[in-house]
Design a protein around this motif. Structure first.
Motif, PDB file in Angstrom:
ATOM      1  N   GLU A 170       0.826  -1.207   0.000  1.00  0.00           N
ATOM      2  CA  GLU A 170       0.000   0.000   0.000  1.00  0.00           C
ATOM      3  C   GLU A 170       0.861   1.257   0.000  1.00  0.00           C
ATOM      4  O   GLU A 170       0.548   2.244  -0.663  1.00  0.00           O
ATOM      5  CB  GLU A 170      -0.926   0.000   1.226  1.00  0.00           C
ATOM      6  N   HIS A 171       1.979   1.210   0.734  1.00  0.00           N
ATOM      7  CA  HIS A 171       2.841   2.389   0.851  1.00  0.00           C
ATOM      8  C   HIS A 171       4.183   2.205   0.131  1.00  0.00           C
ATOM      9  O   HIS A 171       5.089   3.023   0.306  1.00  0.00           O
ATOM     10  CB  HIS A 171       3.064   2.720   2.324  1.00  0.00           C
ATOM     11  N   ASP A 172       4.306   1.122  -0.656  1.00  0.00           N
ATOM     12  CA  ASP A 172       5.504   0.851  -1.456  1.00  0.00           C
ATOM     13  C   ASP A 172       6.789   0.904  -0.636  1.00  0.00           C
ATOM     14  O   ASP A 172       7.769   1.542  -1.011  1.00  0.00           O
ATOM     15  CB  ASP A 172       5.603   1.836  -2.634  1.00  0.00           C
ATOM     16  N   ARG A 173       6.787   0.178   0.499  1.00  0.00           N
ATOM     17  CA  ARG A 173       7.976   0.156   1.344  1.00  0.00           C
ATOM     18  C   ARG A 173       8.218  -1.249   1.891  1.00  0.00           C
ATOM     19  O   ARG A 173       7.335  -2.097   1.886  1.00  0.00           O
ATOM     20  CB  ARG A 173       7.869   1.163   2.479  1.00  0.00           C
ATOM     21  N   THR A 174       9.435  -1.445   2.366  1.00  0.00           N
ATOM     22  CA  THR A 174       9.821  -2.708   2.985  1.00  0.00           C
ATOM     23  C   THR A 174      10.878  -2.451   4.044  1.00  0.00           C
ATOM     24  O   THR A 174      11.490  -1.379   4.077  1.00  0.00           O
ATOM     25  CB  THR A 174      10.353  -3.709   1.932  1.00  0.00           C
ATOM     26  N   GLU A 175      11.072  -3.446   4.885  1.00  0.00           N
ATOM     27  CA  GLU A 175      12.168  -3.435   5.861  1.00  0.00           C
ATOM     28  C   GLU A 175      13.104  -4.579   5.495  1.00  0.00           C
ATOM     29  O   GLU A 175      12.648  -5.677   5.184  1.00  0.00           O
ATOM     30  CB  GLU A 175      11.629  -3.646   7.270  1.00  0.00           C
ATOM     31  N   ILE A 176      14.398  -4.326   5.510  1.00  0.00           N
ATOM     32  CA  ILE A 176      15.361  -5.380   5.221  1.00  0.00           C
ATOM     33  C   ILE A 176      15.953  -5.918   6.515  1.00  0.00           C
ATOM     34  O   ILE A 176      15.975  -5.231   7.541  1.00  0.00           O
ATOM     35  CB  ILE A 176      16.497  -4.907   4.285  1.00  0.00           C
ATOM     36  N   GLY A 177      16.414  -7.142   6.427  1.00  0.00           N
ATOM     37  CA  GLY A 177      17.109  -7.769   7.542  1.00  0.00           C
ATOM     38  C   GLY A 177      18.147  -8.729   7.003  1.00  0.00           C
ATOM     39  O   GLY A 177      18.048  -9.197   5.859  1.00  0.00           O
ATOM     40  N   TYR A 178      19.138  -9.045   7.814  1.00  0.00           N
ATOM     41  CA  TYR A 178      20.226  -9.911   7.376  1.00  0.00           C
ATOM     42  C   TYR A 178      21.036 -10.359   8.582  1.00  0.00           C
ATOM     43  O   TYR A 178      21.025  -9.715   9.633  1.00  0.00           O
ATOM     44  CB  TYR A 178      21.147  -9.168   6.389  1.00  0.00           C
ATOM     45  N   GLU A 179      21.728 -11.474   8.413  1.00  0.00           N
ATOM     46  CA  GLU A 179      22.736 -11.907   9.374  1.00  0.00           C
ATOM     47  C   GLU A 179      23.669 -12.871   8.657  1.00  0.00           C
ATOM     48  O   GLU A 179      23.282 -13.534   7.694  1.00  0.00           O
ATOM     49  CB  GLU A 179      22.126 -12.554  10.617  1.00  0.00           C
ATOM     50  N   LEU A 180      24.905 -12.885   9.116  1.00  0.00           N
ATOM     51  CA  LEU A 180      25.921 -13.758   8.542  1.00  0.00           C
ATOM     52  C   LEU A 180      26.571 -14.584   9.634  1.00  0.00           C
ATOM     53  O   LEU A 180      26.694 -14.125  10.779  1.00  0.00           O
ATOM     54  CB  LEU A 180      27.027 -12.940   7.860  1.00  0.00           C
ATOM     55  N   ALA A 181      27.041 -15.771   9.258  1.00  0.00           N
ATOM     56  CA  ALA A 181      27.845 -16.589  10.167  1.00  0.00           C
ATOM     57  C   ALA A 181      29.102 -15.800  10.529  1.00  0.00           C
ATOM     58  O   ALA A 181      29.652 -15.060   9.697  1.00  0.00           O
ATOM     59  CB  ALA A 181      28.213 -17.898   9.488  1.00  0.00           C
ATOM     60  N   LYS A 182      29.545 -15.969  11.745  1.00  0.00           N
ATOM     61  CA  LYS A 182      30.702 -15.215  12.246  1.00  0.00           C
ATOM     62  C   LYS A 182      31.925 -15.386  11.340  1.00  0.00           C
ATOM     63  O   LYS A 182      32.669 -14.418  11.117  1.00  0.00           O
ATOM     64  CB  LYS A 182      31.003 -15.662  13.673  1.00  0.00           C
ATOM     65  N   ALA A 183      32.142 -16.573  10.796  1.00  0.00           N
ATOM     66  CA  ALA A 183      33.302 -16.821   9.930  1.00  0.00           C
ATOM     67  C   ALA A 183      33.256 -15.992   8.642  1.00  0.00           C
ATOM     68  O   ALA A 183      34.277 -15.826   7.972  1.00  0.00           O
ATOM     69  CB  ALA A 183      33.384 -18.306   9.585  1.00  0.00           C
ATOM     70  N   SER A 184      32.088 -15.441   8.308  1.00  0.00           N
ATOM     71  CA  SER A 184      31.928 -14.657   7.076  1.00  0.00           C
ATOM     72  C   SER A 184      31.928 -13.153   7.320  1.00  0.00           C
ATOM     73  O   SER A 184      31.771 -12.375   6.373  1.00  0.00           O
ATOM     74  CB  SER A 184      30.633 -15.072   6.371  1.00  0.00           C
ATOM     75  N   TRP A 185      32.084 -12.743   8.560  1.00  0.00           N
ATOM     76  CA  TRP A 185      32.099 -11.315   8.877  1.00  0.00           C
ATOM     77  C   TRP A 185      33.345 -10.656   8.279  1.00  0.00           C
ATOM     78  O   TRP A 185      34.416 -11.254   8.180  1.00  0.00           O
ATOM     79  CB  TRP A 185      32.101 -11.098  10.382  1.00  0.00           C
ATOM     80  N   GLY A 186      33.181  -9.400   7.877  1.00  0.00           N
ATOM     81  CA  GLY A 186      34.309  -8.594   7.420  1.00  0.00           C
ATOM     82  C   GLY A 186      34.816  -8.918   6.026  1.00  0.00           C
ATOM     83  O   GLY A 186      35.887  -8.458   5.639  1.00  0.00           O
TER      84      GLY A 186
END
Length: 176
Positions: free
Chosen positions: A88-104
């Motif tokens: 209705e308002h043409d919007r979204t919320e994003i979310g994410y997470e990565l395994a610790k070994a993949s950080w950085g």
């Protein structure tokens, strides 16, 4: 809705119950869930239940969650997606997470950049929001790197492990 996409180093596809074992490994790590509004999982059934719940939201066109797969290893290294879709308002919320070994390693930037393109170009949305725990400096830097605008702090907005957390609201508009 797009069910998969590729980036230079990633295959990102809609989450399935077959992913529960690998995602349990990620969602059970207290370092990964530290800034999420869930407690770390203690058994694989919790991951399977979460995937089922997320897929129910997908069926109602309210959300979509993707498994992030590293192309070089074919291993799931995290998940990302649109946590809530508001047509209705043409919007979204994003979310994410990565395994610790993949950080950085730039994987979050790579996956979320493509999600942004999909939201604006394929889904024709106008606004993307991200709600980030005020203590999560890495995610705040990611939002800044991706040209999101800090809109303010939602004081004691979420409760995680019995403690209230301030949440910073970021957004990016199609016109930005």
């Amino acid at each position: 809705m797009i069910t998969q996409f590729f980036t230079e180093r990633l295959h990102v596809r809609k989450i399935t119950t077959k992913d529960s074992e690998e995602l349990f490994r990620i969602w059970s790590d207290p370092d990964v869930t530290r800034f999420m509004n869930i407690s770390n999982f203690t058994n694989e059934q919790q991951a399977a239940d979460m995937i089922y719940f997320l897929n129910q939201l997908y069926e109602k066109n309210e959300a979509v969650r993707y498994s992030i797969i590293e192309l070089s290893t074919n291993k799931i290294i995290g998940s990302c997606g649109f946590n809530s879709l508001n047509k209705e308002h043409d919007r979204t919320e994003i979310g994410y997470e990565l395994a610790k070994a993949s950080w950085g390693k730039g994987y979050a930037t790579e996956a979320i950049s493509k999600l942004i393109d999909i939201a604006f170009q394929e889904m024709n949305l106008n606004r993307i929001e991200a709600k980030i725990d005020a203590k999560n400096k890495n995610s705040i830097r990611l939002m800044e790197r991706l040209h999101f605008t800090y809109e303010g702090t939602l004081r004691q907005y979420e409760k995680n492990d019995g403690k209230y957390a301030d949440i910073q609201l970021f957004s990016r508009l199609k016109s930005d």
